[in-house]
Design a protein around this motif. Structure first.
Motif, short mmCIF file in Angstrom:
data_model
loop_
_atom_site.label_atom_id
_atom_site.label_comp_id
_atom_site.label_asym_id
_atom_site.label_seq_id
_atom_site.Cartn_x
_atom_site.Cartn_y
_atom_site.Cartn_z
N GLU A 260 -16.29 18.70 -0.81
CA GLU A 260 -14.96 18.39 -0.33
C GLU A 260 -14.36 19.62 0.30
OE1 GLU A 260 -11.87 17.68 -3.35
OE2 GLU A 260 -13.39 18.25 -4.83
N GLY A 261 -13.29 19.39 1.06
CA GLY A 261 -12.63 20.51 1.71
C GLY A 261 -11.48 20.02 2.55
N ASP A 262 -10.93 20.94 3.29
CA ASP A 262 -9.80 20.63 4.16
C ASP A 262 -10.22 20.74 5.61
OD1 ASP A 262 -7.85 20.21 2.12
OD2 ASP A 262 -7.85 22.38 1.76
N LEU A 263 -9.72 19.81 6.40
CA LEU A 263 -9.97 19.80 7.84
C LEU A 263 -8.83 20.54 8.54
CD1 LEU A 263 -10.96 16.04 8.13
CD2 LEU A 263 -12.51 17.99 8.06
N VAL B 140 -17.87 9.53 3.99
CA VAL B 140 -16.78 10.51 3.98
C VAL B 140 -15.46 9.77 3.94
CG1 VAL B 140 -16.64 10.74 6.52
CG2 VAL B 140 -15.88 12.62 5.06
N THR B 141 -14.55 10.29 3.15
CA THR B 141 -13.20 9.75 3.06
C THR B 141 -12.23 10.85 3.46
OG1 THR B 141 -13.82 8.23 1.28
CG2 THR B 141 -11.47 8.70 1.55
N ILE B 142 -11.34 10.54 4.39
CA ILE B 142 -10.35 11.50 4.86
C ILE B 142 -8.98 10.95 4.50
CG2 ILE B 142 -9.39 12.69 6.87
CD1 ILE B 142 -12.82 11.29 7.19
N THR B 143 -8.11 11.81 4.00
CA THR B 143 -6.77 11.40 3.58
C THR B 143 -5.72 12.06 4.49
OG1 THR B 143 -6.82 13.18 1.93
CG2 THR B 143 -7.43 10.97 1.18
N PRO B 144 -4.49 11.53 4.47
CA PRO B 144 -3.45 12.03 5.37
C PRO B 144 -3.14 13.52 5.24
CG PRO B 144 -2.78 9.92 4.48
CD PRO B 144 -4.03 10.34 3.74
N ASP B 145 -3.50 14.13 4.13
CA ASP B 145 -3.28 15.58 3.98
C ASP B 145 -4.43 16.39 4.57
OD1 ASP B 145 -5.21 14.96 2.10
OD2 ASP B 145 -4.17 15.91 0.42
N ASP B 146 -5.27 15.73 5.39
CA ASP B 146 -6.41 16.37 6.07
C ASP B 146 -7.46 16.90 5.10
OD1 ASP B 146 -5.44 15.92 8.71
OD2 ASP B 146 -4.04 17.59 8.43
N THR C 243 0.84 -1.19 0.00
CA THR C 243 0.00 0.00 0.00
C THR C 243 0.88 1.24 0.00
OG1 THR C 243 -1.65 -1.19 1.25
CG2 THR C 243 -1.83 1.19 1.24
N SER C 244 0.63 2.16 -0.88
CA SER C 244 1.43 3.38 -0.95
C SER C 244 0.84 4.47 -0.08
CB SER C 244 1.52 3.86 -2.39
OG SER C 244 0.27 4.36 -2.81
N ASN C 245 1.62 5.51 0.15
CA ASN C 245 1.16 6.66 0.93
C ASN C 245 -0.11 7.26 0.33
OD1 ASN C 245 2.80 6.91 3.12
ND2 ASN C 245 4.24 8.31 2.13
N ASN C 246 -0.18 7.27 -1.01
CA ASN C 246 -1.31 7.91 -1.68
C ASN C 246 -2.62 7.17 -1.47
OD1 ASN C 246 0.44 9.82 -2.62
ND2 ASN C 246 0.78 8.80 -4.57
N SER C 247 -2.57 5.90 -1.10
CA SER C 247 -3.81 5.15 -0.95
C SER C 247 -4.21 5.01 0.52
CB SER C 247 -3.70 3.78 -1.61
OG SER C 247 -2.71 3.01 -0.97
N GLN C 248 -3.56 5.74 1.41
CA GLN C 248 -3.97 5.70 2.81
C GLN C 248 -5.22 6.56 2.98
OE1 GLN C 248 -0.93 6.19 5.83
NE2 GLN C 248 0.64 5.93 4.26
N SER C 249 -6.17 6.03 3.74
CA SER C 249 -7.40 6.79 3.97
C SER C 249 -8.18 6.19 5.12
CB SER C 249 -8.28 6.80 2.71
OG SER C 249 -8.73 5.49 2.43
N ILE C 250 -9.10 6.98 5.61
CA ILE C 250 -10.09 6.53 6.58
C ILE C 250 -11.44 6.85 5.97
CG2 ILE C 250 -11.04 6.83 8.90
CD1 ILE C 250 -8.15 7.76 9.72
N GLN C 251 -12.27 5.82 5.82
CA GLN C 251 -13.60 6.00 5.25
C GLN C 251 -14.64 5.68 6.31
OE1 GLN C 251 -12.83 3.11 2.15
NE2 GLN C 251 -13.03 4.73 0.61
#
Length: 155
Positions: free
Chosen positions: A65-68, A42-48, A19-27
């Motif tokens: 979509e947006g930034d946390l 909702v899907t949240i990625t490591p870049d918030d 698994t690469s960094n780009n596919s990390q997520s919390i759904q």
């Protein structure tokens, strides 16, 4: 020479399966109840960053979509780690009496949480009519971390 080529091929296949960094997520997905419970994914990625699909009874129906706040994803990871998420059973429902003893409450929503990271991916379904303190605390903590009240809950 064959052994060398076979070894290189195996390493290449292993690299593709990681698994690469780009596919990390919390759904997180919450489903319907008997009432007006928000139905969303909702899907949240490591870049918030978040991507929300509000289906019904949400602040915005449809995609947004947006930034946390900075560090939101890291707080969510900490919550999942502290709950030993990868060791939790896949189902907290009345079909699994070990984690849902007694009669569950009816007409409650379900929540599905999927965490994908370098270790792999794990999904947990919790029917919220099953009283489970670990899952309740996890749900509440995750909601706080991704600002559920501002981006999902109707105003």
């Amino acid at each position: 020479m064959r052994l060398f080529l076979l070894t290189i091929s195996l390493f290449a296949l292993a690299a593709c399966a990681t698994t690469s960094n780009n596919s990390q997520s919390i759904q997180i997905s919450e489903g319907a109840c008997f009432g007006q419970c928000p139905i969303y994914d909702v899907t949240i990625t490591p870049d918030d960053h978040y991507l929300l699909n509000g289906e019904r009874f949400t602040r915005v129906n449809g995609f947004s979509e947006g930034d946390l706040d900075a560090g939101s994803y890291a707080r969510m990871e900490d919550l999942l780690e502290n709950a030993d998420f990868f060791d939790l059973p896949a189902e907290f429902t009345f079909n699994n009496p070990d984690v849902c003893p007694g009669p569950p409450l009816s007409d409650m929503p379900s929540i599905t949480i999927t965490w994908t990271n370098r270790r792999g991916s794990h999904t947990v379904l919790w029917y919220q009519g099953c009283n489970n303190a670990t899952m309740r605390d996890l749900r509440d903590g995750l909601r706080d971390a991704f600002d559920y009240e501002s981006i999902v809950r109707p105003g």
